[in-house]
Design a protein around this motif. Sequence first.
Motif, mmCIF file in Angstrom:
data_model
loop_
_atom_site.group_PDB
_atom_site.id
_atom_site.type_symbol
_atom_site.label_atom_id
_atom_site.label_comp_id
_atom_site.label_asym_id
_atom_site.label_seq_id
_atom_site.Cartn_x
_atom_site.Cartn_y
_atom_site.Cartn_z
ATOM 1 N N PHE A 183 0.830 -1.194 0.000
ATOM 2 C CA PHE A 183 0.000 0.000 0.000
ATOM 3 C C PHE A 183 0.868 1.250 0.000
ATOM 4 O O PHE A 183 1.924 1.285 0.615
ATOM 5 C CB PHE A 183 -0.904 0.010 1.248
ATOM 6 N N SER A 184 0.381 2.279 -0.690
ATOM 7 C CA SER A 184 1.102 3.554 -0.731
ATOM 8 C C SER A 184 0.121 4.665 -0.392
ATOM 9 O O SER A 184 -0.781 4.945 -1.189
ATOM 10 C CB SER A 184 1.694 3.767 -2.117
ATOM 11 N N PRO A 185 0.275 5.294 0.752
ATOM 12 C CA PRO A 185 1.203 4.979 1.849
ATOM 13 C C PRO A 185 0.776 3.693 2.561
ATOM 14 O O PRO A 185 -0.360 3.238 2.397
ATOM 15 C CB PRO A 185 1.071 6.185 2.781
ATOM 16 N N PRO A 186 1.697 3.116 3.357
ATOM 17 C CA PRO A 186 1.371 1.865 4.066
ATOM 18 C C PRO A 186 0.175 2.035 4.997
ATOM 19 O O PRO A 186 -0.088 3.119 5.508
ATOM 20 C CB PRO A 186 2.637 1.579 4.882
ATOM 21 N N MET A 187 -0.544 0.947 5.206
ATOM 22 C CA MET A 187 -1.654 0.939 6.163
ATOM 23 C C MET A 187 -1.061 1.075 7.566
ATOM 24 O O MET A 187 -0.036 0.467 7.865
ATOM 25 C CB MET A 187 -2.447 -0.362 6.055
ATOM 26 N N THR A 188 -1.713 1.846 8.409
ATOM 27 C CA THR A 188 -1.144 2.128 9.724
ATOM 28 C C THR A 188 -1.986 1.653 10.898
ATOM 29 O O THR A 188 -1.539 1.709 12.028
ATOM 30 C CB THR A 188 -0.917 3.646 9.886
ATOM 31 N N GLY A 189 -3.198 1.203 10.664
ATOM 32 C CA GLY A 189 -4.064 0.785 11.770
ATOM 33 C C GLY A 189 -3.501 -0.424 12.503
ATOM 34 O O GLY A 189 -2.671 -1.167 11.973
ATOM 35 N N PRO A 190 -3.957 -0.639 13.742
ATOM 36 C CA PRO A 190 -3.452 -1.754 14.541
ATOM 37 C C PRO A 190 -3.846 -3.124 13.967
ATOM 38 O O PRO A 190 -3.273 -4.139 14.350
ATOM 39 C CB PRO A 190 -4.090 -1.539 15.912
ATOM 40 N N GLU A 191 -4.807 -3.137 13.025
ATOM 41 C CA GLU A 191 -5.227 -4.405 12.442
ATOM 42 C C GLU A 191 -4.311 -4.867 11.295
ATOM 43 O O GLU A 191 -4.461 -5.967 10.776
ATOM 44 C CB GLU A 191 -6.684 -4.328 11.956
ATOM 45 N N TRP A 192 -3.321 -4.042 10.915
ATOM 46 C CA TRP A 192 -2.409 -4.357 9.814
ATOM 47 C C TRP A 192 -1.008 -4.693 10.320
ATOM 48 O O TRP A 192 -0.523 -4.090 11.261
ATOM 49 C CB TRP A 192 -2.291 -3.171 8.857
ATOM 50 N N THR A 193 -0.347 -5.643 9.641
ATOM 51 C CA THR A 193 1.070 -5.908 9.939
ATOM 52 C C THR A 193 1.901 -4.756 9.396
ATOM 53 O O THR A 193 1.439 -3.985 8.545
ATOM 54 C CB THR A 193 1.549 -7.213 9.267
ATOM 55 N N LYS A 194 3.124 -4.643 9.862
ATOM 56 C CA LYS A 194 4.052 -3.667 9.283
ATOM 57 C C LYS A 194 4.444 -4.160 7.889
ATOM 58 O O LYS A 194 4.462 -5.361 7.627
ATOM 59 C CB LYS A 194 5.297 -3.531 10.154
ATOM 60 N N PRO A 195 4.792 -3.242 6.978
ATOM 61 C CA PRO A 195 5.189 -3.666 5.628
ATOM 62 C C PRO A 195 6.438 -4.553 5.663
ATOM 63 O O PRO A 195 7.387 -4.270 6.402
ATOM 64 C CB PRO A 195 5.497 -2.355 4.912
ATOM 65 N N GLU A 196 6.417 -5.634 4.875
ATOM 66 C CA GLU A 196 7.605 -6.475 4.747
ATOM 67 C C GLU A 196 8.691 -5.680 4.032
ATOM 68 O O GLU A 196 8.399 -4.783 3.234
ATOM 69 C CB GLU A 196 7.271 -7.744 3.951
ATOM 70 N N ARG A 197 9.941 -6.017 4.281
ATOM 71 C CA ARG A 197 11.056 -5.247 3.735
ATOM 72 C C ARG A 197 11.143 -5.251 2.217
ATOM 73 O O ARG A 197 11.337 -4.224 1.602
ATOM 74 C CB ARG A 197 12.375 -5.762 4.292
ATOM 75 N N GLN A 198 11.035 -6.429 1.586
ATOM 76 C CA GLN A 198 11.315 -6.518 0.160
ATOM 77 C C GLN A 198 10.292 -5.795 -0.705
ATOM 78 O O GLN A 198 10.647 -5.020 -1.575
ATOM 79 C CB GLN A 198 11.439 -7.966 -0.271
ATOM 80 N N HIS A 199 9.011 -6.066 -0.517
ATOM 81 C CA HIS A 199 7.984 -5.489 -1.383
ATOM 82 C C HIS A 199 6.962 -4.643 -0.632
ATOM 83 O O HIS A 199 6.059 -4.106 -1.250
ATOM 84 C CB HIS A 199 7.246 -6.590 -2.142
ATOM 85 N N GLY A 200 7.077 -4.559 0.682
ATOM 86 C CA GLY A 200 6.142 -3.771 1.463
ATOM 87 C C GLY A 200 4.787 -4.429 1.653
ATOM 88 O O GLY A 200 3.803 -3.766 1.971
ATOM 89 N N ILE A 201 4.722 -5.745 1.467
ATOM 90 C CA ILE A 201 3.451 -6.462 1.601
ATOM 91 C C ILE A 201 2.953 -6.390 3.043
ATOM 92 O O ILE A 201 3.727 -6.536 3.983
ATOM 93 C CB ILE A 201 3.603 -7.934 1.155
ATOM 94 N N GLN A 202 1.652 -6.140 3.175
ATOM 95 C CA GLN A 202 0.999 -6.109 4.480
ATOM 96 C C GLN A 202 -0.200 -7.056 4.476
ATOM 97 O O GLN A 202 -0.806 -7.280 3.438
ATOM 98 C CB GLN A 202 0.508 -4.695 4.806
ATOM 99 N N ARG A 203 -0.522 -7.558 5.663
ATOM 100 C CA ARG A 203 -1.659 -8.467 5.844
ATOM 101 C C ARG A 203 -2.385 -8.088 7.138
ATOM 102 O O ARG A 203 -1.813 -7.422 7.985
ATOM 103 C CB ARG A 203 -1.161 -9.909 5.964
ATOM 104 N N PRO A 204 -3.591 -8.608 7.301
ATOM 105 C CA PRO A 204 -4.251 -8.394 8.594
ATOM 106 C C PRO A 204 -3.478 -9.125 9.696
ATOM 107 O O PRO A 204 -2.945 -10.212 9.480
ATOM 108 C CB PRO A 204 -5.629 -9.041 8.407
ATOM 109 N N ARG A 205 -3.420 -8.523 10.849
ATOM 110 C CA ARG A 205 -2.780 -9.175 12.002
ATOM 111 C C ARG A 205 -3.669 -10.329 12.478
ATOM 112 O O ARG A 205 -4.859 -10.361 12.202
ATOM 113 C CB ARG A 205 -2.598 -8.192 13.149
ATOM 114 N N THR A 206 -3.077 -11.225 13.239
ATOM 115 C CA THR A 206 -3.878 -12.311 13.806
ATOM 116 C C THR A 206 -4.413 -11.940 15.178
ATOM 117 O O THR A 206 -5.458 -12.434 15.583
ATOM 118 C CB THR A 206 -3.047 -13.605 13.904
ATOM 119 N N LYS A 207 -3.696 -11.086 15.889
ATOM 120 C CA LYS A 207 -4.144 -10.624 17.211
ATOM 121 C C LYS A 207 -3.974 -9.115 17.279
ATOM 122 O O LYS A 207 -2.993 -8.571 16.780
ATOM 123 C CB LYS A 207 -3.319 -11.265 18.321
#
Length: 176
Positions: free
Chosen positions: A58-82
């Motif tokens: 995402f550009s800009p990255p998603m920032t809510g607590p329900e999102w993981t931090k962007p991965e280093r290589q491609h910035g991929i984010q997913r919903p958190r599990t907790k």
Amino acid sequence: MRYFKITKPESLAAWEQSRRDAEAMTKAGREFAERIAAGRAKAWYTTGPTRRVAGFSFSPPMTGPEWTKPERQHGIQRPRTKVPTDAKQALADLQAIWNDYPKQSVDMDQVLKTCGFSWGFIYGYSMFAHCGALYFSTSDPHQQIEGTEILGSEFSSAEAEHSASANANPTHQPSK
């Protein structure tokens, strides 16, 4: 490098099926990206014998607590599990959308099998279809392929023509 030209009808049919599957997967990835972040998401795809949607950046990255931090290589984010208690509803809403994550895939194994080779022995390869043939290059000196071994100049000429036709026809998707 070794270069091959493959004209077996079953190989060409498997290639065309893989292209249709790739178009469906790409369309599903774009549509899902638009749904979750209107114009701010980019779909990423895996490579290998079975290709599928790997995730979204995402550009800009998603920032809510329900999102993981962007991965280093491609910035991929997913919903958190907790998540913290106060973010549980936001996570549940996101997961309801995420359940529609694209599940389409492209099975390249069938294409390779019809050409007489397997993923177990392939490294450093390129493949594309042009003028009724599959062109394949590999740095593997031991690979046995059910096609005609050709000179690098013939491969390069076909590759240049293929690239030119892809640039002239914007609906054509490069198939390397």
